[in-house]
Design a protein around this motif. Structure first.
Motif, PDB file in Angstrom:
ATOM      1  N   TYR A  89       0.850  -1.194   0.000  1.00 25.60           N
ATOM      2  CA  TYR A  89       0.000   0.000   0.000  1.00 25.60           C
ATOM      3  C   TYR A  89       0.882   1.239   0.000  1.00 25.60           C
ATOM      4  N   ARG A  90       0.398   2.238  -0.704  1.00 27.72           N
ATOM      5  CA  ARG A  90       1.130   3.494  -0.864  1.00 27.72           C
ATOM      6  C   ARG A  90       0.190   4.668  -0.611  1.00 27.72           C
ATOM      7  N   ILE A  91       0.760   5.798  -0.227  1.00 28.17           N
ATOM      8  CA  ILE A  91       0.004   7.048  -0.211  1.00 28.17           C
ATOM      9  C   ILE A  91       0.643   7.961  -1.245  1.00 28.17           C
ATOM     10  N   ILE A  92      -0.177   8.361  -2.220  1.00 23.82           N
ATOM     11  CA  ILE A  92       0.285   9.193  -3.327  1.00 23.82           C
ATOM     12  C   ILE A  92      -0.525  10.485  -3.335  1.00 23.82           C
ATOM     13  N   ASN A  93       0.158  11.618  -3.399  1.00 26.31           N
ATOM     14  CA  ASN A  93      -0.495  12.901  -3.644  1.00 26.31           C
ATOM     15  C   ASN A  93      -0.394  13.216  -5.128  1.00 26.31           C
ATOM     16  N   VAL A  94      -1.493  13.683  -5.693  1.00 21.84           N
ATOM     17  CA  VAL A  94      -1.501  14.129  -7.087  1.00 21.84           C
ATOM     18  C   VAL A  94      -1.679  15.649  -7.069  1.00 21.84           C
ATOM     19  N   TRP A  95      -0.651  16.355  -7.534  1.00 25.22           N
ATOM     20  CA  TRP A  95      -0.586  17.814  -7.426  1.00 25.22           C
ATOM     21  C   TRP A  95      -0.661  18.443  -8.808  1.00 25.22           C
ATOM     22  N   ARG A  96      -1.440  19.504  -8.921  1.00 28.01           N
ATOM     23  CA  ARG A  96      -1.548  20.224 -10.187  1.00 28.01           C
ATOM     24  C   ARG A  96      -1.903  21.684  -9.924  1.00 28.01           C
ATOM     25  N   PRO A  97      -1.502  22.590 -10.821  1.00 27.31           N
ATOM     26  CA  PRO A  97      -1.952  23.978 -10.699  1.00 27.31           C
ATOM     27  C   PRO A  97      -3.369  24.135 -11.233  1.00 27.31           C
ATOM     28  N   LEU A  98      -4.039  25.179 -10.782  1.00 30.43           N
ATOM     29  CA  LEU A  98      -5.372  25.516 -11.269  1.00 30.43           C
ATOM     30  C   LEU A  98      -5.346  26.730 -12.183  1.00 30.43           C
ATOM     31  N   ASN A  99      -4.272  27.497 -12.132  1.00 25.67           N
ATOM     32  CA  ASN A  99      -4.163  28.706 -12.955  1.00 25.67           C
ATOM     33  C   ASN A  99      -2.778  28.802 -13.583  1.00 25.67           C
ATOM     34  N   GLY A 100      -2.318  27.644 -14.114  1.00 26.51           N
ATOM     35  CA  GLY A 100      -0.996  27.604 -14.698  1.00 26.51           C
ATOM     36  C   GLY A 100      -0.892  28.430 -15.960  1.00 26.51           C
ATOM     37  N   PRO A 101       0.324  28.666 -16.437  1.00 27.15           N
ATOM     38  CA  PRO A 101       1.582  28.129 -15.912  1.00 27.15           C
ATOM     39  C   PRO A 101       1.977  28.765 -14.588  1.00 27.15           C
ATOM     40  N   VAL A 102       2.568  27.939 -13.712  1.00 28.58           N
ATOM     41  CA  VAL A 102       2.961  28.408 -12.388  1.00 28.58           C
ATOM     42  C   VAL A 102       4.079  29.437 -12.513  1.00 28.58           C
ATOM     43  N   MET A 103       3.854  30.571 -11.875  1.00 29.16           N
ATOM     44  CA  MET A 103       4.848  31.645 -11.877  1.00 29.16           C
ATOM     45  C   MET A 103       5.398  31.893 -10.479  1.00 29.16           C
ATOM     46  N   ALA A 104       4.509  31.904  -9.487  1.00 25.66           N
ATOM     47  CA  ALA A 104       4.890  32.216  -8.118  1.00 25.66           C
ATOM     48  C   ALA A 104       4.689  30.995  -7.224  1.00 25.66           C
ATOM     49  N   HIS A 105       5.558  30.832  -6.223  1.00 21.91           N
ATOM     50  CA  HIS A 105       5.494  29.710  -5.278  1.00 21.91           C
ATOM     51  C   HIS A 105       5.420  28.348  -5.981  1.00 21.91           C
ATOM     52  N   PRO A 106       6.355  28.046  -6.879  1.00 24.20           N
ATOM     53  CA  PRO A 106       6.383  26.685  -7.441  1.00 24.20           C
ATOM     54  C   PRO A 106       6.676  25.665  -6.347  1.00 24.20           C
ATOM     55  N   LEU A 107       6.443  24.399  -6.684  1.00 25.91           N
ATOM     56  CA  LEU A 107       6.627  23.314  -5.719  1.00 25.91           C
ATOM     57  C   LEU A 107       7.981  22.654  -5.958  1.00 25.91           C
ATOM     58  N   ALA A 108       8.777  22.546  -4.900  1.00 31.10           N
ATOM     59  CA  ALA A 108      10.065  21.852  -4.968  1.00 31.10           C
ATOM     60  C   ALA A 108       9.934  20.483  -4.324  1.00 31.10           C
ATOM     61  N   VAL A 109      10.625  19.491  -4.885  1.00 27.98           N
ATOM     62  CA  VAL A 109      10.627  18.132  -4.350  1.00 27.98           C
ATOM     63  C   VAL A 109      12.073  17.657  -4.235  1.00 27.98           C
ATOM     64  N   ALA A 110      12.339  16.861  -3.215  1.00 30.95           N
ATOM     65  CA  ALA A 110      13.672  16.280  -3.054  1.00 30.95           C
ATOM     66  C   ALA A 110      13.680  14.867  -3.606  1.00 30.95           C
ATOM     67  N   ASP A 111      14.748  14.515  -4.281  1.00 31.69           N
ATOM     68  CA  ASP A 111      14.933  13.127  -4.719  1.00 31.69           C
ATOM     69  C   ASP A 111      15.045  12.280  -3.464  1.00 31.69           C
ATOM     70  N   SER A 112      14.072  11.401  -3.241  1.00 31.35           N
ATOM     71  CA  SER A 112      14.009  10.638  -2.004  1.00 31.35           C
ATOM     72  C   SER A 112      15.254   9.783  -1.782  1.00 31.35           C
ATOM     73  N   ALA A 113      15.904   9.360  -2.875  1.00 36.03           N
ATOM     74  CA  ALA A 113      17.111   8.537  -2.749  1.00 36.03           C
ATOM     75  C   ALA A 113      18.268   9.313  -2.137  1.00 36.03           C
ATOM     76  N   THR A 114      18.165  10.644  -2.076  1.00 36.46           N
ATOM     77  CA  THR A 114      19.236  11.462  -1.499  1.00 36.46           C
ATOM     78  C   THR A 114      18.895  11.955  -0.092  1.00 36.46           C
TER      79      THR A 114
END
Length: 304
Positions: free
Chosen positions: A191-216
């Protein structure tokens, strides 16, 4: 005669990214005519700083009415190089990095103003997307969503604090909470928990989302935090800074783009990378007057 819409293509399944994944000249500006920031950027991210009194960290979902601080831990800001996923999407997968992207995803929900309509129209789209793009998945339960808007009166704003939405214990609790009659059987499988993220008024200009490579990301840099709801207490994870962490964002995300964030994975072979720290951040290149980001994240339990 009705023509079926083409299925979206996971970027990691492409031998070469589709042309639509690469920004064209028309993609260099948003609808305001402002330039869309692209490429690597150095930005300041907010990491975990332990409570000064040595107590266990907590965070209230709602501001306490008795004057208790909403959270008792501090922030530790670090300048971090954040690389651009655009053009190298195929390098990242949920199993290896705990995030992945999908492009060209159609939707019949446009307003995102009514929760019941979102559940009726958008939830089934997300469920279908997950089942089509996660090998082995046979059951999806969407348990909530959050809409974030940048305007001052919005109930939920972008979170500028590095965090993970779930921990192993809270993930198991989610299964028991939402599927009590099936929990024992479901917990014996993957079992996994997955978030599905998307903009509603793209293209995103302000406050983009950063993600870390989990392997690091090292396990010792993840700190369980009591996540206190009005009627129960769950758990999230705060994240300490470490220079070995590798960070990414997907420049100019459009409304048709989807970012998968894996918060937990019970599979022991990939579970060590089954959690992705993420945060909104202030891009110093954001043009003055750029529209504030609006987005939706849908959280799902995925079985199989």
């Amino acid at each position: 005669m009705t023509t079926a819409a083409p299925l979206p293509t996971p970027a990691h399944q492409l031998s070469n990214p589709q042309p639509s994944l690469q920004p064209s000249k028309s993609d260099d500006v948003n609808f305001q005519g402002l330039p869309i920031p692209r490429g690597p950027v150095t930005a300041s991210l907010s990491f975990y700083q332990a409570p000064a009194d040595g107590s266990s960290p907590y965070n209230y979902v709602e501001v306490p009415k008795d004057g208790t601080p909403q959270r008792n831990f501090g922030t530790d800001w670090h300048d971090v190089v954040i690389d651009d996923l655009r053009g190298q999407e195929e390098k990242f997968t949920l199993d290896n990095n705990a995030f992945a992207v999908v492009s060209n995803v159609p939707s019949n929900e446009y307003d995102f103003q009514d929760d019941e309509k979102i559940k009726k129209v958008y939830y089934p789209e997300v469920e279908k997307l997950l089942l089509e793009n996660l090998p082995g998945a046979h059951k999806v339960l969407i348990f909530d969503h959050t809409i974030r808007r940048s305007n001052p009166d919005a109930p939920r704003a972008p979170v500028v604090r590095v965090h993970i939405d779930q921990t192993p214990s809270s993930a198991e609790e989610r299964v028991r909470l939402h599927l009590p009659d099936e929990a024992e059987e479901l917990l014996r499988g993957r079992y996994r928990i997955i978030n599905v993220w998307r903009p509603l008024n793209g293209p995103v200009m302000a406050h983009p989302l950063a993600v870390a490579d989990s392997a690091t990301v090292r396990d010792e840099d993840l700190i369980p935090v009591e996540h206190r709801y009005p009627n129960r207490t769950g758990q999230t994870a705060a994240v300490r800074y470490h220079p070995g962490q590798k960070w990414y964002y997907w420049s100019g995300m459009r409304n048709e783009d989807r970012l998968f964030l894996k918060c937990f994975d019970s599979d022991e072979l990939v579970g060590a990378w089954g959690r992705v720290p993420h945060t909104a951040f202030v891009d110093p290149r954001t043009p003055e007057g750029a529209v504030g980001r609006e987005s939706i994240e849908v959280r799902a339990l995925v079985f199989g």
